[in-house]
Motif scaffolding. Sequence first.
Motif, PDB file in Angstrom:
ATOM      1  N   HIS A  71     -43.108  -5.068 -51.864  1.00 31.33           N
ATOM      2  CA  HIS A  71     -41.755  -5.626 -51.869  1.00 31.33           C
ATOM      3  C   HIS A  71     -41.433  -6.191 -53.244  1.00 31.33           C
ATOM      4  N   GLY A 127     -38.039 -16.748 -44.015  1.00 37.87           N
ATOM      5  CA  GLY A 127     -38.158 -15.289 -44.019  1.00 37.87           C
ATOM      6  C   GLY A 127     -39.455 -14.895 -44.692  1.00 37.87           C
ATOM      7  N   GLY A 128     -39.616 -13.594 -44.882  1.00 39.68           N
ATOM      8  CA  GLY A 128     -40.839 -13.086 -45.493  1.00 39.68           C
ATOM      9  C   GLY A 128     -41.007 -13.541 -46.934  1.00 39.68           C
ATOM     10  N   THR A 129     -39.906 -13.689 -47.643  1.00 44.25           N
ATOM     11  CA  THR A 129     -40.003 -14.074 -49.050  1.00 44.25           C
ATOM     12  C   THR A 129     -40.577 -15.483 -49.176  1.00 44.25           C
ATOM     13  N   ASP A 160     -42.913 -10.974 -40.263  1.00 43.86           N
ATOM     14  CA  ASP A 160     -41.517 -11.396 -40.078  1.00 43.86           C
ATOM     15  C   ASP A 160     -41.070 -11.127 -38.650  1.00 43.86           C
ATOM     16  N   THR A 183     -41.939  -1.513 -47.519  1.00 48.20           N
ATOM     17  CA  THR A 183     -40.546  -1.532 -47.075  1.00 48.20           C
ATOM     18  C   THR A 183     -39.844  -0.201 -47.328  1.00 48.20           C
ATOM     19  N   MET A 194     -33.781  -1.563 -42.608  1.00 48.77           N
ATOM     20  CA  MET A 194     -34.671  -2.253 -41.681  1.00 48.77           C
ATOM     21  C   MET A 194     -33.909  -3.342 -40.925  1.00 48.77           C
ATOM     22  N   ASN A 203     -44.245 -15.356 -48.171  1.00 47.91           N
ATOM     23  CA  ASN A 203     -45.086 -14.795 -49.235  1.00 47.91           C
ATOM     24  C   ASN A 203     -45.224 -15.779 -50.398  1.00 47.91           C
ATOM     25  N   THR A 206     -39.970  -8.646 -54.249  1.00 49.04           N
ATOM     26  CA  THR A 206     -40.007 -10.099 -54.445  1.00 49.04           C
ATOM     27  C   THR A 206     -41.365 -10.602 -54.947  1.00 49.04           C
ATOM     28  N   HIS A 228     -38.292 -11.731 -37.673  1.00 49.53           N
ATOM     29  CA  HIS A 228     -36.914 -11.233 -37.764  1.00 49.53           C
ATOM     30  C   HIS A 228     -36.818  -9.789 -38.257  1.00 49.53           C
ATOM     31  N   LYS A 229     -37.972  -9.143 -38.486  1.00 51.56           N
ATOM     32  CA  LYS A 229     -37.936  -7.719 -38.789  1.00 51.56           C
ATOM     33  C   LYS A 229     -38.175  -6.941 -37.490  1.00 51.56           C
ATOM     34  N   ASP A 254     -49.291  -8.610 -46.858  1.00 54.34           N
ATOM     35  CA  ASP A 254     -47.849  -8.709 -46.602  1.00 54.34           C
ATOM     36  C   ASP A 254     -47.535  -7.711 -45.487  1.00 54.34           C
ATOM     37  N   THR A 284     -49.999  -4.350 -48.775  1.00 53.64           N
ATOM     38  CA  THR A 284     -48.783  -4.270 -47.971  1.00 53.64           C
ATOM     39  C   THR A 284     -49.094  -3.417 -46.750  1.00 53.64           C
ATOM     40  N   TYR A 295     -42.952  -6.470 -42.508  1.00 48.24           N
ATOM     41  CA  TYR A 295     -42.326  -5.433 -41.684  1.00 48.24           C
ATOM     42  C   TYR A 295     -43.322  -4.848 -40.676  1.00 48.24           C
ATOM     43  N   GLY A 300     -47.574  -1.700 -44.329  1.00 46.90           N
ATOM     44  CA  GLY A 300     -46.261  -1.142 -44.046  1.00 46.90           C
ATOM     45  C   GLY A 300     -45.298  -1.538 -45.152  1.00 46.90           C
TER      46      GLY A 300
HETATM   47  C1  LIG Z   1     -38.653  -7.526 -45.758  1.00 47.23           C
HETATM   48  C2  LIG Z   1     -39.913  -7.644 -46.478  1.00 47.23           C
HETATM   49  C3  LIG Z   1     -40.178  -8.757 -47.289  1.00 47.23           C
HETATM   50  C4  LIG Z   1     -39.151  -9.829 -47.540  1.00 47.23           C
HETATM   51  O1  LIG Z   1     -38.913 -10.541 -46.371  1.00 47.23           O
HETATM   52  P1  LIG Z   1     -37.526 -11.272 -46.091  1.00 47.23           P
HETATM   53  O2  LIG Z   1     -37.684 -11.700 -44.681  1.00 47.23           O
HETATM   54  O3  LIG Z   1     -36.449 -10.255 -46.286  1.00 47.23           O
HETATM   55  O4  LIG Z   1     -37.406 -12.405 -47.034  1.00 47.23           O
HETATM   56  C5  LIG Z   1     -41.408  -8.837 -47.914  1.00 47.23           C
HETATM   57  N1  LIG Z   1     -42.321  -7.868 -47.744  1.00 47.23           N
HETATM   58  C6  LIG Z   1     -42.106  -6.785 -46.983  1.00 47.23           C
HETATM   59  C7  LIG Z   1     -43.173  -5.751 -46.847  1.00 47.23           C
HETATM   60  C8  LIG Z   1     -40.886  -6.628 -46.322  1.00 47.23           C
HETATM   61  O5  LIG Z   1     -40.668  -5.535 -45.590  1.00 47.23           O
END
Ligand SMILES: *Cc1c(COP(=O)(O)O)cnc(C)c1O
Length: 445
Positions: A148, A120-122, A255, A197, A62, A125, A150, A257-258, A222, A193, A225, A195
């Motif tokens: 994800h 970021g997403g982490t 995100d 990952t 991704m 979240n 995390t 940045h995704k 979440d 979620t 992505y 979408g």
């Molecule tokens: C990428 C992603 C994350 C983590 O996000 P980061 O920006 O990599 O910290 C969490 N959840 C989903 C669904 C993701 O695709």
Amino acid sequence: MINQRELELLGSALQKLEEGTSDLPEFTPTFDTKRAAGVLTEVAERMQDNFPYFHPQYAGQMLKPPHPVARMAYALSLWVNPNNHALDGGRASSAMEKECIVELGRVFGWDQPLGHLAGGGTMANLEALWVAGRLQPGKKIIASTQAHYTHGRITEVLGIPFAGVPVDTRGRMDVVAIERMLAGGDVGTVVVTIGNTGLGAVDPLADLLALRERYDFRIHADAAYGGYFGLAAELDSEPKRHYDRLSDVDSIVIDPHKHGLQPYGCGCILFRDPSVGTLYQHDSPYTYFSSGDMHLGEITLECSRAGASAVALWATHRLLPPVPDGEFAQGLDSCLRAARMLWRDLHNSSLFTPMMPPELDIVVYAVNAETTTAVSARAREVFDKAAERELHLALIEIPSDLFATYAPDVAVDSETVVCLRSTLMKPEHEEWLERLTALLEASAE
Ligand SMILES: *Cc1c(COP(=O)(O)O)cnc(C)c1O
């Protein structure tokens, strides 16, 4: 890779920026330009050791290149180096961030969300689940086994019990299993979620929302992505049904940045109910003096944060507003079409077997062989062979029972199977697809 116009535009914009400090006595920091030039050349040489993420023949993880305007705006802001924690550190970029939050909120039909950008997403979240834990103390958080990775770790950090929900053959969270868990009475929050990952599957939010009539729980989406795909015109009716209900969840992570064309360091958390801001209350003896206006640090867990991320996102929104039918949304439609085309080509090929049809722009596919162990070995082999032809893919390990749904004739002799995975997140992938499939076939012969 480099469009020279980008450097020229950055140069003229920097001159404009400098006009803003013309009242100060002249001060230009100096440095040893000769040695710096040597160091930079060394950096350029070191950085050659990367996969070519920017190129359409990178069709693996991704990874999507930032838009040139995002890159230029980010670089431009580094001469100021704003810190969006407090207005003392970044007045202009904090205002730009607040505007971006309003625009991102609108993507989900929210007019006045509380939110901010995050590393970021982490991190985003983490904040959502921290708030969820505060509002549902002592209760469990549950998420898909395809969520994800995390989420498991975040809940560990927060000290909140966590459980995984099984998925169906499309990789979507099983609503019957969720209801069973809700009936236990100890679930406080369900993470959907939008979408995932690995597979790009969209959890059945609309069906989950119906359970709210009988059970009391929070929903966190979440959409790190997948969030932007709500803007696409060509979503299939099943994922669309769930995207259309995103405005009913309690919090959303997306995100930029995704899929949002941003450099790394740009996630975003949005809360539907702005009153959760009171949970963040803290006093800082150092900051928050320069203005009575809200400082972003008052509603974030992180302290220092790159104001450059907000500047880059703001510039991107100016050029490509995140609205339905715009150029940005059309780019997402290209990604959806590219993924469907790849799935169909693989379906018609004698060398490959695609797994579930893509809901978004991720395609997972196996290289044909007689046993699951052999299928895994072939995936690794084709991954390497393709890389030799400058076609860059990714690998994913999936449970053998999920694999067997799509390849019932393969003898199962392992618990998991390694498949190939392509995220077609560049709009250019659509045009390049014929070439990509030809390279793929050649790599598997
Ligand atoms: C990428 C992603 C994350 C983590 O996000 P980061 O920006 O990599 O910290 C969490 N959840 C989903 C669904 C993701 O695709």
